[in-house]
Design an enzyme around this catalytic site. Structure first.
Site, mmCIF file in Angstrom:
data_model
loop_
_atom_site.group_PDB
_atom_site.id
_atom_site.type_symbol
_atom_site.label_atom_id
_atom_site.label_comp_id
_atom_site.label_asym_id
_atom_site.label_seq_id
_atom_site.Cartn_x
_atom_site.Cartn_y
_atom_site.Cartn_z
ATOM 1 N N LYS A 279 0.835 -1.198 0.000
ATOM 2 C CA LYS A 279 0.000 0.000 0.000
ATOM 3 C C LYS A 279 0.872 1.251 0.000
ATOM 4 O O LYS A 279 2.003 1.216 0.473
ATOM 5 C CB LYS A 279 -0.863 0.016 1.271
ATOM 6 C CG LYS A 279 -1.974 -1.006 1.295
ATOM 7 C CD LYS A 279 -2.776 -0.893 2.578
ATOM 8 C CE LYS A 279 -3.894 -1.921 2.626
ATOM 9 N NZ LYS A 279 -4.941 -1.712 1.616
ATOM 10 N N ARG A 353 -10.230 -11.611 1.790
ATOM 11 C CA ARG A 353 -11.056 -12.689 1.235
ATOM 12 C C ARG A 353 -10.322 -14.030 1.280
ATOM 13 O O ARG A 353 -10.949 -15.076 1.354
ATOM 14 C CB ARG A 353 -11.493 -12.319 -0.195
ATOM 15 C CG ARG A 353 -10.346 -12.099 -1.147
ATOM 16 C CD ARG A 353 -10.770 -11.339 -2.401
ATOM 17 N NE ARG A 353 -10.851 -9.886 -2.159
ATOM 18 C CZ ARG A 353 -11.223 -9.010 -3.085
ATOM 19 N NH1 ARG A 353 -11.564 -9.417 -4.297
ATOM 20 N NH2 ARG A 353 -11.272 -7.724 -2.796
HETATM 21 N N1 BES Z 1 -8.109 -3.875 4.420
HETATM 22 C C1 BES Z 1 -8.221 -3.477 3.071
HETATM 23 C C2 BES Z 1 -9.496 -2.700 2.787
HETATM 24 C C3 BES Z 1 -9.544 -1.281 3.267
HETATM 25 C C4 BES Z 1 -8.826 -0.289 2.611
HETATM 26 C C5 BES Z 1 -10.335 -0.933 4.325
HETATM 27 C C6 BES Z 1 -8.911 1.013 3.036
HETATM 28 C C7 BES Z 1 -10.429 0.374 4.753
HETATM 29 C C8 BES Z 1 -9.704 1.348 4.111
HETATM 30 C C9 BES Z 1 -8.221 -4.703 2.165
HETATM 31 O O1 BES Z 1 -7.426 -5.743 2.582
HETATM 32 C C10 BES Z 1 -7.696 -4.250 0.845
HETATM 33 O O2 BES Z 1 -6.564 -3.882 0.782
HETATM 34 N N2 BES Z 1 -8.518 -4.291 -0.181
HETATM 35 C C11 BES Z 1 -8.140 -3.873 -1.481
HETATM 36 C C12 BES Z 1 -8.735 -4.831 -2.477
HETATM 37 C C13 BES Z 1 -8.231 -4.618 -3.865
HETATM 38 C C14 BES Z 1 -6.773 -4.972 -3.952
HETATM 39 C C15 BES Z 1 -9.044 -5.472 -4.791
HETATM 40 C C16 BES Z 1 -8.667 -2.450 -1.701
HETATM 41 O O3 BES Z 1 -9.787 -2.164 -1.283
HETATM 42 O O4 BES Z 1 -7.929 -1.655 -2.245
HETATM 43 MN MN MN Z 2 -5.427 -5.534 1.902
#
Ligand code: BES
Ligand code: MN
Ligand code: ZN
Length: 498
Positions: A279, A353
């Site tokens: 990230k 997931r």
């Molecule tokens: N934990 C995150 C989701 C999230 C992001 C929650 C920002 C709250 C704030 C999750 O694990 C994630 O990173 N999801 C990705 C999925 C994507 C790679 C398909 C996302 O939402 O960017």
């Molecule tokens: Mn994630």
């Protein structure tokens, strides 16, 4: 904080602070009007003088009101009488709790539950008073060496209701305190940093909960046990971390053995860096909150046990970190889940997931009545719904309806999104049974589509709490959501059995 029920005239009671509602513009609520009469127009003259007009959130504190027996009276603005609502009531409760806490009064007598709200009874109003007051005074200062303590904090709250309602009000006090304790636990765990709140720590917390209530039984699987079962998806996320993963199970038995349980599955990623698909750094600290689904499961089980609900509930918590390392799984890796289905990990940041899918397969062994998973799953959900509603997706409209309704009752709302077959094809992979991402469109829905493939032969719903589990900005902190929704859902399932 200690709560009691009273049934007395507002000006005739000895109390550190009497709390009364004022509507806009300058309209006395019933209790305020009684108080005004006994004090020979004290409130009327104050309002006339322009000290307050009853706007939502306004508070005015008077000391030693002449003609009354209390030390203080707090007037709380409630907005227009015909617009008074669940939300306005909760806002009034929160400003009242905060104002009293700062006033130096250590005990209060609140008449706010006497305010009329369409469709809400004394039980609801008293329970909300307890939940909101406790939540308003929560401070995430466990790790501050100097706490900014109020010199004389609010300790005792008496709640005034009609004498005919005292029995139901006592029930509301008990339920409210149980739910507030569950919310408090979820917030505390959520706010703890990733270096303290690890998968091992979550397992310890579960054990502590199990030790505190004889109806809760806890068991924990380590990585070797998960390997044996074949949880290749969950373990692929844990690969990059030095912290060992855990699969935590809590079984609450409030009903006979052969009653099918409600299974709650909570995402417990104690820190989500994204892994190799790392990230961006701004606000990455907030990914300590990626275990808020797990925290809500623990909080809900605590509330259940406190209320001794006559049903069976199982909590399943897959807990791990998601970090990059030489061992971490890489984009393109293909893993085999507990269900036997293979998954192409195109993005290691779609890890939630991957751990939930194995937990969902694992849940089948409990022969569940329903399974609800709770997860901070997608940033897309924050874009779609913001911070007011959780995303709700389900393979069963009746279950979805029950969760929506529980959310409305508990002031912890969700919004139903579609789980249509058309979206499933976004998960197609050339090399495995499916990919773990579905492209830019409808990210919350494709995440749920992915999970739906692992929700066995049972009624299942998914709550995406990415937008509601914590607040950003100056008031940064965990909210404890959706403990209130989940607990209400369970309460509703008990019907008249309690
Ligand atoms: N934990 C995150 C989701 C999230 C992001 C929650 C920002 C709250 C704030 C999750 O694990 C994630 O990173 N999801 C990705 C999925 C994507 C790679 C398909 C996302 O939402 O960017
Ligand atoms: Mn994630
Ligand atoms: Zn995550």
């Amino acid at each position: 904080m200690k709560f009691t029920i009273k049934s007395e005239k507002p000006a005739a009671v000895k109390a550190g602070c009497v709390v009364l509602g004022i509507y806009e513009r300058r309209k006395l609520s019933e209790a305020a009007s009684q108080f005004d009469k006994t004090t020979r127009g004290l409130l009327t003259s104050l309002l006339k003088a322009g000290d307050m007009d009853g706007k939502c959130g306004q508070t005015v504190l008077l000391h030693h009101p002449r003609g009354a027996d209390c030390e203080r009276v707090l007037l709380v603005g409630c907005g227009k009488k015909n617009e008074f609502s669940d939300k306005r009531y909760r806002d009034a409760l929160a400003s009242a709790a905060d104002a009293i806490n700062r006033s130096g009064a250590s005990d209060a007598l609140s008449y706010l539950p006497g305010l009329e709200i369409k469709g809400r009874d004394t039980y609801w109003k008293v329970r909300q008073l307890v939940e909101v007051s406790i939540a308003a005074l929560y401070k995430p200062d466990e790790l501050k060496s100097i706490k900014d303590k109020t010199s004389r904090p609010l300790r005792r709250v008496a709640v005034n209701v009609d004498s005919s309602d005292t029995e139901i009000a006592h029930k509301a006090l008990n339920d409210g305190q149980a739910i507030a304790a569950g919310i408090q636990l979820a917030r505390t765990l959520g706010d703890l940093p990733g270096n303290i709140c690890t998968p091992t720590y979550l397992a310890e917390q579960a054990r502590t909960l199990g030790a505190g209530y004889k109806q809760i039984e806890v068991s924990v699987l380590d990585e070797a046990a998960m390997e044996k079962l074949g949880m290749g998806a969950l373990l692929s996320v844990a690969r990059g971390s030095e912290e060992p993963a855990r699969l935590i199970t809590l079984e609450y038995r409030g009903d006979s053995k052969d009653t099918k349980p409600v299974v709650l599955v909570g995402k417990g990623v104690t820190f989500d860096s994204g892994g190799i698909s790392i990230k961006p750094s701004p606000a990455m600290d907030e990914m300590k909150y990626d275990m808020c689904g797990a925290a809500s499961v623990l909080g809900t089980l605590k509330a259940c046990a406190e209320m001794k609900l006559p049903l069976n509930v199982v909590g399943v918590i897959p807990a791990t970190e998601n970090l990059p390392s030489g061992n971490a799984s890489k984009p393109g890796d293909i893993v085999t889940s507990l269900s036997g289905q293979t998954i192409e990990v195109l993005n290691t940041d779609a890890e939630g997931r991957l751990i939930l899918c194995d937990a969902l397969s694992y849940s089948e062994k409990f022969d569940p009545a329903v399974v609800v998973d709770i997860a901070t799953l997608t940033g897309a959900c924050v874009i779609a719904l913001g911070s007011h509603a959780a995303g709700l997706l389900s393979n069963d409209d009746k279950l979805a309806e029950a969760l929506l309704s529980a959310g409305t009752t508990a002031a912890d709302r969700a919004w139903h999104m579609p789980l249509w077959g058309e979206y499933q094809q976004q998960l197609d992979s050339n090399f495995a049974d499916m990919a773990n991402i579905g492209g830019r469109e409808a990210g919350t829905i494709t995440a749920a589509c992915f999970l739906s493939r692992f929700a066995g032969d049972y009624h299942w719903a998914h709550l995406d709490i990415a937008g509601v589990a914590w607040k950003q900005g100056k008031e940064k902190g965990a909210t404890g959501r959706p403990v209130a929704l989940l607990t209400q859902f369970l309460l509703d399932r008990c019907g008249n059995d309690r």
